[in-house]
Design a protein around this motif. Structure first.
Motif, short mmCIF file in Angstrom:
data_model
loop_
_atom_site.label_atom_id
_atom_site.label_comp_id
_atom_site.label_asym_id
_atom_site.label_seq_id
_atom_site.Cartn_x
_atom_site.Cartn_y
_atom_site.Cartn_z
N THR A 55 0.81 -1.22 0.00
CA THR A 55 0.00 0.00 0.00
C THR A 55 0.85 1.27 0.00
OG1 THR A 55 -0.17 -0.10 2.40
CG2 THR A 55 -1.96 -1.09 1.13
N LEU A 56 2.09 1.19 0.48
CA LEU A 56 2.99 2.33 0.41
C LEU A 56 3.89 2.12 -0.81
CD1 LEU A 56 4.03 4.95 1.67
CD2 LEU A 56 5.66 3.58 2.98
N VAL A 57 3.77 3.02 -1.75
CA VAL A 57 4.47 2.88 -3.03
C VAL A 57 5.54 3.95 -3.13
CG1 VAL A 57 4.20 2.83 -5.53
CG2 VAL A 57 2.31 2.07 -4.07
N LYS A 58 6.73 3.53 -3.45
CA LYS A 58 7.84 4.49 -3.64
C LYS A 58 8.06 4.70 -5.12
CE LYS A 58 10.13 3.45 0.73
NZ LYS A 58 9.68 4.71 1.35
N GLY A 59 8.29 5.96 -5.48
CA GLY A 59 8.49 6.29 -6.88
C GLY A 59 9.84 6.93 -7.13
N ILE A 60 9.93 7.58 -8.27
CA ILE A 60 11.19 8.23 -8.62
C ILE A 60 11.30 9.59 -7.93
CG2 ILE A 60 11.31 7.05 -10.84
CD1 ILE A 60 10.34 9.67 -12.14
N ASN A 61 12.54 10.09 -7.86
CA ASN A 61 12.81 11.43 -7.33
C ASN A 61 12.33 11.65 -5.90
OD1 ASN A 61 13.85 11.96 -9.88
ND2 ASN A 61 11.95 12.87 -10.62
N GLY A 62 12.27 10.60 -5.10
CA GLY A 62 11.92 10.72 -3.69
C GLY A 62 10.45 10.80 -3.38
N PHE A 63 9.59 10.67 -4.36
CA PHE A 63 8.15 10.71 -4.13
C PHE A 63 7.63 9.36 -3.66
CE2 PHE A 63 6.71 14.83 -5.50
CZ PHE A 63 7.70 15.27 -6.35
N GLU A 64 6.57 9.39 -2.87
CA GLU A 64 5.87 8.17 -2.48
C GLU A 64 4.39 8.48 -2.28
OE1 GLU A 64 8.09 6.93 1.01
OE2 GLU A 64 6.52 7.72 2.31
N ALA A 65 3.60 7.43 -2.32
CA ALA A 65 2.15 7.58 -2.13
C ALA A 65 1.64 6.38 -1.36
CB ALA A 65 1.45 7.68 -3.49
N GLU A 66 0.59 6.61 -0.58
CA GLU A 66 0.01 5.54 0.22
C GLU A 66 -1.44 5.32 -0.18
OE1 GLU A 66 0.32 6.05 4.43
OE2 GLU A 66 -0.33 3.99 4.84
N PHE A 67 -1.75 4.08 -0.52
CA PHE A 67 -3.12 3.70 -0.86
C PHE A 67 -3.88 3.43 0.43
CE2 PHE A 67 -6.57 2.03 -3.24
CZ PHE A 67 -7.01 0.87 -2.62
N LYS A 68 -4.95 4.20 0.69
CA LYS A 68 -5.76 4.01 1.89
C LYS A 68 -7.18 3.71 1.44
CE LYS A 68 -3.10 6.81 5.14
NZ LYS A 68 -3.13 7.93 6.13
#
Lengths: 113, 115
Positions: A55-68
């Protein structure tokens, strides 16, 4: 129908401060969710994607997003903004199979010195 | 790896004229997409190809828009006749396939202005 709502059309932060771009989704089943970034005069670039794994997704350039799921949210965060992060960000949902994307209306991120 | 190529980058035409856009996807990508991005909005899917066949063209205004991908590689999108509301950026994207895990890669777009 599947859709995403980006809660802020413009966000302004100071360099070195955290970034939070908000996105809520509407889906009758577990969706695939993405964040894309669009720099001026450049093509859209995938930052990260959620496809029902962690559910916690890490992306490029230091970004991340959490699926809730309980909040139907997929907010994009970054601990420390950089001037090069200034761009338009799109929250995107994929629905109905076939890799068809539905884009939100976008959030323009401004980074100030 | 070369990205998705599009031409022209900019086009200005008068209403009721015709215009065509060209897209060359990433080599080996079977799936090709055309999107329309109106100023201030997110991109909207117009048509999706798998090789040289149409998968979805439900959002394509077929009275004036047409698209083809005859040999399963390059694609052209045509508007005839153009209307003022067609002013937008037309984006081409490609992916390896139709799975949601297949990332879509976007070209730089063609900015169309209809006067």
């Amino acid at each position: 129908a599947q859709s995403v709502t980006q809660l802020d059309s413009h966000v302004s932060v100071s360099e070195g401060t955290p970034v939070l771009l908000r996105c809520n989704y509407s889906s009758s089943y577990s969706p695939s969710l993405f964040w894309y970034v669009q720099h001026p005069n450049k093509g859209l670039q995938l930052l990260l994607k959620y496809t029902s794994a962690a559910t916690l997704v890490k992306g490029i350039n230091g970004f991340e997003a959490e699926f809730k799921k309980s909040e139907t949210s997929f907010h994009l965060t970054k601990p420390s903004a950089h001037m090069s992060d200034a761009a338009e960000y799109f929250c995107v949902v994929s629905w109905g199979g076939g890799n068809k994307l539905t884009f939100g209306t976008g959030t323009q991120l401004k980074v100030e010195l | 790896e070369a990205g998705v190529a599009q031409s022209p980058r900019y086009k200005i035409i008068e209403k009721r004229q015709s215009v065509a856009f060209w897209c060359n996807p990433i080599s080996g990508h079977a799936t090709l997409y055309w999107y329309q991005q109106i100023l201030g909005q997110g991109p909207k899917l117009l048509i999706q190809f798998q090789n040289n066949g149409v998968v979805d063209d439900s959002q394509l205004p077929k009275d004036r828009f047409s698209a083809e991908r005859l040999k399963g590689v390059d694609s052209t999108l045509k508007i005839q006749p153009a209307k003022l509301e067609d002013s937008a950026v037309y984006l081409c994207a490609s992916s390896q396939g139709l799975a949601e895990s297949d990332t879509q890669y976007f070209g730089p777009g063609t900015r169309l202005t209809v006067l």
